[in-house]
Design an enzyme around this catalytic site. Structure first.
Site, PDB file in Angstrom:
ATOM      1  CE  LYS A  26      75.807  87.880  -9.647  1.00 34.80           C
ATOM      2  NZ  LYS A  26      75.987  88.977  -8.830  1.00 34.80           N
ATOM      3  CD  GLU A  84      66.751  96.580  -2.466  1.00 35.86           C
ATOM      4  OE1 GLU A  84      66.268  96.141  -3.517  1.00 35.86           O
ATOM      5  OE2 GLU A  84      67.266  96.005  -1.319  1.00 35.86           O
TER       6      GLU A  84
HETATM    7  C1  LIG Z   1      59.177  97.503  -6.399  1.00 34.25           C
HETATM    8  C2  LIG Z   1      60.109  96.443  -5.385  1.00 34.25           C
HETATM    9  C3  LIG Z   1      59.526  96.290  -4.571  1.00 34.25           C
HETATM   10  C4  LIG Z   1      59.542  95.028  -3.636  1.00 34.25           C
HETATM   11  N1  LIG Z   1      59.137  94.337  -2.630  1.00 34.25           N
HETATM   12  C5  LIG Z   1      59.272  93.135  -2.309  1.00 34.25           C
HETATM   13  C6  LIG Z   1      58.599  91.949  -1.591  1.00 34.25           C
HETATM   14  O1  LIG Z   1      57.816  93.190  -0.962  1.00 34.25           O
HETATM   15  N2  LIG Z   1      59.165  91.326  -0.344  1.00 34.25           N
HETATM   16  C7  LIG Z   1      60.419  91.390  -0.175  1.00 34.25           C
HETATM   17  O2  LIG Z   1      60.980  90.799   0.280  1.00 34.25           O
HETATM   18  N3  LIG Z   1      61.507  92.489  -1.185  1.00 34.25           N
HETATM   19  C8  LIG Z   1      60.728  93.248  -2.396  1.00 34.25           C
HETATM   20  N4  LIG Z   1      61.268  94.241  -2.941  1.00 34.25           N
HETATM   21  C9  LIG Z   1      63.092  93.674  -3.334  1.00 34.25           C
HETATM   22  C10 LIG Z   1      63.672  92.513  -3.823  1.00 34.25           C
HETATM   23  O3  LIG Z   1      64.239  91.456  -2.567  1.00 34.25           O
HETATM   24  C11 LIG Z   1      65.288  93.159  -4.162  1.00 34.25           C
HETATM   25  O4  LIG Z   1      65.216  94.716  -5.102  1.00 34.25           O
HETATM   26  C12 LIG Z   1      66.137  92.473  -4.079  1.00 34.25           C
HETATM   27  O5  LIG Z   1      66.507  91.638  -3.269  1.00 34.25           O
HETATM   28  C13 LIG Z   1      67.324  92.862  -4.923  1.00 34.25           C
HETATM   29  O6  LIG Z   1      67.921  93.259  -3.570  1.00 34.25           O
HETATM   30  P1  LIG Z   1      69.950  93.471  -3.699  1.00 34.25           P
HETATM   31  O7  LIG Z   1      70.059  94.539  -5.034  1.00 34.25           O
HETATM   32  O8  LIG Z   1      70.236  94.141  -2.492  1.00 34.25           O
HETATM   33  O9  LIG Z   1      70.285  92.521  -4.540  1.00 34.25           O
HETATM   34  C14 LIG Z   1      61.401  95.086  -4.359  1.00 34.25           C
HETATM   35  C15 LIG Z   1      61.534  95.242  -4.610  1.00 34.25           C
HETATM   36  C16 LIG Z   1      61.596  96.113  -5.518  1.00 34.25           C
HETATM   37  C17 LIG Z   1      62.092  97.219  -6.570  1.00 34.25           C
END
Ligand SMILES: Cc1cc2nc3c(=O)[nH]c(=O)nc-3n(C[C@H](O)[C@H](O)[C@H](O)COP(=O)(O)O)c2cc1C
Length: 185
Positions: A26, A84
């Site tokens: 989203k 994730e």
């Molecule tokens: C490749 C990748 C890099 C990410 N890097 C960060 C990051 O540096 N800092 C962060 O807070 N979240 C990071 N995220 C996490 C995202 O914030 C997270 O996927 C998003 O909050 C969705 O989470 P949910 O599926 O639980 O809603 C990253 C996710 C991915 C896939």
């Protein structure tokens, strides 16, 4: 392109896809598949939080490139550590409840906080490009055809495979049926 060997890698993990907060699709436009808690808890200590690249497969589907975030998502300040996986393929539907298999092969960067959502999105897009490039290397490419992805084994269900040893949810060790997983040296 040189890659540094990271302790604890390659790391193989299997689990049922569970719901996250749903922000990936989203708010970010970058959907992620979350592993259940036991898969996160079974990560070896040497695998630190941060962003990793590798291969992923959902149920009996093809094997795709992936990028994975491990940690507490500092931008959102999550209370629980998560694993994730963003699979580099456009899926028509959600696949909660499906079996997700991944192999993590390399480390990209630590998790960071960002001043804005746009900066987080840009960082993730950079991770996707980096993963795309790294996985073209022969030493990573061959894992796409690994028996872990191509052959069925009950022992691999809902467990973690690390350094050639399969550990199931109860922590028992099982020999991998076709176990030519590389040992870390
Ligand atoms: C490749 C990748 C890099 C990410 N890097 C960060 C990051 O540096 N800092 C962060 O807070 N979240 C990071 N995220 C996490 C995202 O914030 C997270 O996927 C998003 O909050 C969705 O989470 P949910 O599926 O639980 O809603 C990253 C996710 C991915 C896939």
């Amino acid at each position: 392109m040189a890659t540094t060997r990271v302790r604890g890698l390659p790391h193989f993990a299997v689990g049922t896809v569970v719901k996250g907060f749903g922000r990936g699709s989203k708010e970010l436009g970058i959907p992620t598949a979350n592993f259940p808690e036991h898969v996160v808890e079974e990560l070896p200590d040497e695998i630190t939080t941060g962003i990793y690249y590798g291969w992923a497969k959902v149920d009996d589907g093809p094997t795709f490139k992936m990028v994975m975030s491990i940690g507490w998502n500092p931008y959102y300040n999550n209370k629980k550590k998560s694993m994730e996986t963003h699979i580099m393929h456009v899926f028509k539907e959600d696949f909660y409840g499906s079996e997700l298999k991944v192999v993590m092969l390399g480390y990209i960067r630590p998790e960071k906080n960002f001043k804005s959502l746009e900066e987080l999105i840009t960082a993730i897009h950079n991770d996707i490009s980096e993963s795309d490039k790294q996985l073209l290397q022969a030493q990573h490419l061959h894992y796409k055809q690994h028996p872990f992805f191509t052959e069925k084994s009950g022992a691999q269900c809902n467990g973690v495979i690390s350094n050639g040893v399969v550990t199931n949810v109860h922590g028992k060790e099982n020999g991998l049926a076709n176990g030519n997983i590389e040992q870390n040296s």
